[in-house]
Write a protein that holds these residues in place. Sequence first.
Motif, short mmCIF file in Angstrom:
data_model
loop_
_atom_site.label_atom_id
_atom_site.label_comp_id
_atom_site.label_asym_id
_atom_site.label_seq_id
_atom_site.Cartn_x
_atom_site.Cartn_y
_atom_site.Cartn_z
N ALA A 1 7.60 -3.68 -6.58
CA ALA A 1 7.19 -3.85 -8.15
C ALA A 1 5.81 -3.93 -8.21
O ALA A 1 5.62 -3.47 -9.58
N ILE A 2 4.95 -4.44 -7.71
CA ILE A 2 3.61 -4.51 -8.00
C ILE A 2 3.16 -3.12 -7.70
O ILE A 2 2.26 -2.53 -8.48
N GLY A 3 3.62 -2.43 -6.56
CA GLY A 3 3.00 -1.13 -6.68
C GLY A 3 3.35 -0.01 -7.61
O GLY A 3 2.51 0.65 -8.26
N LEU A 4 4.69 -0.34 -8.33
CA LEU A 4 4.85 0.58 -9.54
C LEU A 4 4.30 0.26 -10.79
O LEU A 4 3.68 1.13 -11.31
N HIS A 5 4.19 -1.14 -10.87
CA HIS A 5 3.20 -1.85 -11.93
C HIS A 5 1.75 -1.30 -11.84
O HIS A 5 1.31 -0.72 -13.11
N ALA A 6 1.29 -1.56 -10.69
CA ALA A 6 0.01 -1.17 -10.71
C ALA A 6 -0.31 0.19 -11.03
O ALA A 6 -1.40 0.43 -11.83
N ALA A 7 0.37 1.09 -10.30
CA ALA A 7 0.18 2.64 -10.62
C ALA A 7 0.30 2.94 -12.09
O ALA A 7 -0.50 3.87 -12.45
N PHE B 1 0.79 -1.23 0.07
CA PHE B 1 0.00 0.05 -0.17
C PHE B 1 0.79 1.28 0.01
O PHE B 1 0.58 2.11 -0.76
N LEU B 2 1.82 1.02 0.82
CA LEU B 2 2.89 2.37 0.84
C LEU B 2 3.62 2.63 -0.34
O LEU B 2 3.65 3.75 -0.99
N CYS B 3 3.87 1.44 -1.06
CA CYS B 3 4.44 1.67 -2.48
C CYS B 3 3.81 2.25 -3.51
O CYS B 3 4.06 2.97 -4.34
N GLN C 1 -3.74 -7.91 -12.86
CA GLN C 1 -3.14 -7.94 -14.12
C GLN C 1 -1.66 -7.54 -13.70
O GLN C 1 -0.92 -8.19 -14.16
N ALA C 2 -1.46 -6.50 -13.30
CA ALA C 2 -0.13 -6.00 -13.00
C ALA C 2 0.65 -6.95 -11.84
O ALA C 2 1.73 -7.34 -12.33
N ALA C 3 -0.13 -7.39 -10.89
CA ALA C 3 0.29 -8.27 -10.03
C ALA C 3 0.85 -9.71 -10.58
O ALA C 3 1.96 -10.29 -10.40
N ALA C 4 0.17 -10.18 -11.59
CA ALA C 4 0.23 -11.53 -12.21
C ALA C 4 1.46 -11.50 -13.09
O ALA C 4 2.59 -12.33 -13.07
#
Length: 332
Positions: free
Chosen positions: A235-241, A116-118, A166-169
């Motif tokens: 990585a998930i935070g960056l990709h999802a955002a 969440f912070l990322c 999708q980003a997490a996958a």
Amino acid sequence: MTTRPLSEPLPYHRLSRLATPHRWWHSPVGTLFVAVVYMTATGLLYTALDAWGTRRGHPVSADGWVEFGPLPDTAVELLLLALATPVVLLAVRWIGRRPAGTVSSVTGRLRWRLLFLCLLTALPVLAVVMGAMALLPADGGVGFRWAGWTAFGPALALLVVLVPLQAAAEEYVFRGWLTQAVGAFTRSPWPALLPQALLFAAAHGWGTPWGFADLVVFGVAAGWLTWRTGGLEAAIGLHAANNLLAFGLAAATVDGLRSDETAADSTWPVLALDVVGVALYTTAVLWLVRRRALVRTAAPAPLPPVRPAAFGGPYGPVAGRPATPPRAEGSA
């Protein structure tokens, strides 16, 4: 062939060696399993959707597949990509012979607070970067055209739910499984981080050299953050955002979701802005990590128990007999 158990703490890219016992074929067989099962599952589901759409009378695109409309087609694409996560978790548990959570982080689970912070860190940084991209001259001289709240509202609600999945996958496949598959054979993280970044870029197709370089930079940065923080959260935070903002901007534009352009089609100004955004985000995450006592390694697989000797040492008891305390000097 069984490798010797380890005794030192394991960084993220080495977590596949938590298997008891670890065998050399876990990585290649597991990678083949992920590829075959994912392609088979998505192929069957897409074929079923295509047949259903044909019966319902939906139009057929130039490539022969049924079209449901910009928003439904986007939802199907995101959901099919999200299927990679359970496939990877199954491969880790069944082929890798270790807890499925060890692909999430060194703690054996996804650290939701850190994620969440990322995400909160990435959103404003990338919003500024994408705002600068929006000021770049548009191809063909066509600028931004607002789609209206009637189209944008439902699209945004759907994207907020599906894009993080999708980003997490993608992170579980590239920064997760592939990084750990290669990391099983190398102590240095770089031989594990570079191949996944190249494969990540190739998976998005070939557009322009700038677009390929953009995706490689993204993959390397996300991989390094995964290793540095001991998990996929950064990585998930960056990709999802990144994907939320990109898809959101497309949904806000008239016919934006119909566009076939991807990050692989980037130009050199977009590459330059992306590098700045990724660098700022990486710096911010490192600052967060330094302020938190973040676990970066995992305990190794336990060593096998030591078989007791038949006889003790010079001052040890014979096996099976009670110990007799030594007499003090001068005693009778």
